[in-house]
Motif scaffolding. Structure first.
Motif, PDB file in Angstrom:
ATOM      1  N   MET A 254       0.651  -1.398  -0.130  1.00 49.32           N
ATOM      2  CA  MET A 254       0.030   0.188   0.129  1.00 49.32           C
ATOM      3  C   MET A 254       1.301   1.460   0.138  1.00 49.32           C
ATOM      4  N   LYS A 255      -0.114   2.406  -1.020  1.00 50.05           N
ATOM      5  CA  LYS A 255       0.436   3.456  -0.387  1.00 50.05           C
ATOM      6  C   LYS A 255       0.260   4.727   0.717  1.00 50.05           C
ATOM      7  N   LEU A 256       1.304   5.166   0.927  1.00 48.84           N
ATOM      8  CA  LEU A 256       0.316   5.917   2.631  1.00 48.84           C
ATOM      9  C   LEU A 256       0.829   7.749   1.871  1.00 48.84           C
ATOM     10  N   ALA A 257      -0.526   8.509   2.849  1.00 46.77           N
ATOM     11  CA  ALA A 257       0.399  10.177   2.461  1.00 46.77           C
ATOM     12  C   ALA A 257      -0.002  10.434   3.816  1.00 46.77           C
ATOM     13  N   THR A 258       0.326  11.734   3.973  1.00 46.01           N
ATOM     14  CA  THR A 258       0.256  12.862   4.996  1.00 46.01           C
ATOM     15  C   THR A 258      -0.369  13.876   4.251  1.00 46.01           C
ATOM     16  N   LEU A 259      -1.084  14.267   4.579  1.00 47.35           N
ATOM     17  CA  LEU A 259      -1.927  15.742   3.980  1.00 47.35           C
ATOM     18  C   LEU A 259      -2.051  16.861   5.086  1.00 47.35           C
ATOM     19  N   ASN A 260      -1.995  18.093   4.203  1.00 49.44           N
ATOM     20  CA  ASN A 260      -1.773  18.822   5.178  1.00 49.44           C
ATOM     21  C   ASN A 260      -3.262  19.030   5.635  1.00 49.44           C
ATOM     22  N   ASP A 261      -3.046  19.159   6.723  1.00 50.28           N
ATOM     23  CA  ASP A 261      -4.263  20.202   7.472  1.00 50.28           C
ATOM     24  C   ASP A 261      -4.593  20.494   8.864  1.00 50.28           C
ATOM     25  N   GLY A 262      -3.370  21.073   8.140  1.00 50.50           N
ATOM     26  CA  GLY A 262      -3.330  22.321   9.401  1.00 50.50           C
ATOM     27  C   GLY A 262      -2.341  22.553  10.263  1.00 50.50           C
ATOM     28  N   THR A 263      -2.500  20.863  11.132  1.00 45.77           N
ATOM     29  CA  THR A 263      -1.433  20.714  12.373  1.00 45.77           C
ATOM     30  C   THR A 263      -0.218  19.728  11.998  1.00 45.77           C
ATOM     31  N   ARG A 264       0.408  19.826  13.208  1.00 46.60           N
ATOM     32  CA  ARG A 264       2.293  19.737  13.012  1.00 46.60           C
ATOM     33  C   ARG A 264       2.146  17.778  11.918  1.00 46.60           C
ATOM     34  N   ASP A 265       1.112  17.143  12.626  1.00 48.47           N
ATOM     35  CA  ASP A 265       1.054  15.817  12.124  1.00 48.47           C
ATOM     36  C   ASP A 265       0.421  15.663  10.725  1.00 48.47           C
ATOM     37  N   GLY A 266      -0.105  16.035  10.275  1.00 45.57           N
ATOM     38  CA  GLY A 266      -1.584  16.678   8.949  1.00 45.57           C
ATOM     39  C   GLY A 266      -2.047  15.017   9.614  1.00 45.57           C
ATOM     40  N   GLN A 267      -2.625  14.985   8.584  1.00 40.80           N
ATOM     41  CA  GLN A 267      -3.774  13.575   8.467  1.00 40.80           C
ATOM     42  C   GLN A 267      -3.437  12.501   7.650  1.00 40.80           C
ATOM     43  N   LEU A 268      -3.721  11.156   7.976  1.00 46.26           N
ATOM     44  CA  LEU A 268      -3.385  10.064   7.000  1.00 46.26           C
ATOM     45  C   LEU A 268      -4.520   9.431   6.012  1.00 46.26           C
ATOM     46  N   ALA A 269      -3.516   9.622   4.905  1.00 51.92           N
ATOM     47  CA  ALA A 269      -4.435   8.661   3.697  1.00 51.92           C
ATOM     48  C   ALA A 269      -3.381   7.904   3.100  1.00 51.92           C
ATOM     49  N   VAL A 270      -4.714   6.828   2.435  1.00 52.22           N
ATOM     50  CA  VAL A 270      -4.138   6.049   1.886  1.00 52.22           C
ATOM     51  C   VAL A 270      -4.564   6.213   0.229  1.00 52.22           C
ATOM     52  N   VAL A 271      -3.890   6.066  -0.826  1.00 52.17           N
ATOM     53  CA  VAL A 271      -3.229   6.833  -2.311  1.00 52.17           C
ATOM     54  C   VAL A 271      -3.447   5.045  -3.046  1.00 52.17           C
ATOM     55  N   SER A 272      -3.830   5.203  -4.037  1.00 53.21           N
ATOM     56  CA  SER A 272      -4.259   3.826  -5.028  1.00 53.21           C
ATOM     57  C   SER A 272      -2.961   4.431  -6.333  1.00 53.21           C
ATOM     58  N   ARG A 273      -2.613   3.024  -5.880  1.00 52.36           N
ATOM     59  CA  ARG A 273      -1.644   2.909  -7.192  1.00 52.36           C
ATOM     60  C   ARG A 273      -0.864   3.498  -8.184  1.00 52.36           C
ATOM     61  N   ASP A 274      -2.086   4.107  -8.593  1.00 51.61           N
ATOM     62  CA  ASP A 274      -1.622   5.128  -9.207  1.00 51.61           C
ATOM     63  C   ASP A 274      -1.194   6.443  -9.345  1.00 51.61           C
ATOM     64  N   LEU A 275      -1.959   6.154  -8.459  1.00 48.74           N
ATOM     65  CA  LEU A 275      -1.480   8.113  -7.668  1.00 48.74           C
ATOM     66  C   LEU A 275      -2.446   8.945  -7.788  1.00 48.74           C
ATOM     67  N   LYS A 276      -3.323   8.237  -8.245  1.00 49.41           N
ATOM     68  CA  LYS A 276      -4.714   9.075  -8.864  1.00 49.41           C
ATOM     69  C   LYS A 276      -5.462   9.756  -7.641  1.00 49.41           C
ATOM     70  N   ILE A 277      -5.855   8.862  -7.186  1.00 53.20           N
ATOM     71  CA  ILE A 277      -6.984   9.132  -6.110  1.00 53.20           C
ATOM     72  C   ILE A 277      -6.395   8.256  -4.401  1.00 53.20           C
ATOM     73  N   ALA A 278      -7.258   8.870  -3.723  1.00 51.94           N
ATOM     74  CA  ALA A 278      -6.460   8.546  -2.319  1.00 51.94           C
ATOM     75  C   ALA A 278      -8.096   8.227  -1.047  1.00 51.94           C
TER      76      ALA A 278
END
Length: 328
Positions: free
Chosen positions: A1-25
């Protein structure tokens, strides 16, 4: 799996899972708020994230959205530990040859490693902000791993079992500050500003046959000011693999979940593969011509670091940064 951290204004961000083709999360709410929280309880949370990843890639996720790398922070915006090795001994040998110094034989048997600042990492599209060009601004393209809990004295085989994720890093270096710092005998500090990371942290199983022997066997591309300057293979000429690097770190201490261990500048003996840092190019010039002719980075320069799979698809997303002057 592929994981990302999105900027939600906090220090540690918000965890998201990303598709293999990097198109959706998909936001991983209800599973883990942050990547560090997931790593702290990986045996329980990891399978849940993996199921969400499966649903996302099969088109069954309930609330997918378009993935935008520009929204990403570093996968771990801050970490308990960032330890960077120098596993490509060819790079170390070149640097020492350029200044007329012999390399101790122990460098081929015992990894070099330093402990960097881990409280403030840069996201993949964050500017590299520094006060002076004269400090000798350089990029360093690297591969890194994120660990689970590794007990003190762990063997390389035991350490291998605790490698949770792989990432790409730009270990920014200030080359003209390094000599004076090293001369003090205490190692890097001011010469190593904030490190940058590509958008995605990727589990080893996503890499297929490219992940074998504790190494990632794919080219790492560096594009400086729009020109491809290097694509050395990260699996070639890596003297110490990641399990060995992690075990080296754990020799006298426990290594806690969320620790990041870097490979050091990816470097091949085959110079036709180009370079992953300007310093290596300058060293080759000094060896050949007696003087370096390639300048370090200047304000306004751009750097892009990326790794593609065998089909030419981006695995981790790209680090894309601009060097800018600090405005007070």
């Amino acid at each position: 799996m592929k994981l990302a951290t999105l900027n939600d204004g906090t220090r540690d961000g918000q965890l998201a899972v990303v598709s293999r083709d990097l198109k959706i999360a998909h936001i991983a709410d209800g599973i883990a708020p942050t990547l560090q929280a997931a790593l702290d309880d990986w045996a329980f949370i990891g399978p849940q994230l993996d199921e969400l990843s499966r649903q996302l890639n099969e088109g069954r996720a309930r609330r997918p959205f378009d993935f935008d790398p520009a929204r990403c922070m570093a996968p771990l915006p801050r970490a308990y530990q960032w330890a960077d090795g120098s596993a490509y001994v060819n790079h170390v040998e070149l640097v020492r040859r350029a200044r007329g110094a012999e390399m101790p034989a122990s460098f081929w048997e015992d990894p070099l490693m330093y402990q960097g600042g881990s409280d403030d990492f840069l996201g993949p599209h964050d500017d590299i902000v520094l006060a002076r060009e004269e400090w000798g601004i350089d990029f360093e393209a690297e591969v890194a791993v994120v660990t689970g809990d590794v007990p003190m004295g762990a063997t390389p085989d035991e350490a291998h079992q605790q490698i949770r994720l792989l990432m790409l890093a730009n270990d920014v270096s200030l080359r003209n500050l390094i000599p004076d710092e090293l001369a003090k005998g205490f190692g890097f500090l001011q010469s190593k500003p904030a490190t940058s990371f590509a958008p995605l942290a990727v589990t080893p199983d996503e890499l297929g046959e490219a992940w074998r022997g504790g190494k990632l066997h794919l080219p790492l591309r560096s594009v400086w000011n729009g020109h491809l300057v290097g694509q050395p293979d990260a699996g070639v000429d890596m003297v110490f693999n990641f399990p060995q690097l992690v075990a080296h770190l754990a020799k006298t201490r426990n290594v806690r979940a969320g620790s990041i261990v870097g490979s050091g500048t990816v470097s091949n003996k085959d110079a036709s593969r180009g370079y992953s840092c300007i310093a290596e190019k300058r060293c080759l010039e000094m060896i050949a011509d007696g003087a370096a002719s390639t300048p370090f980075m200047r304000f306004g320069d751009t750097i892009r670091i990326e790794m593609l799979d065998e089909k030419g698809k981006s695995i981790f997303g790209a680090i894309e940064q601009v060097v800018k002057r600090l405005e007070k």
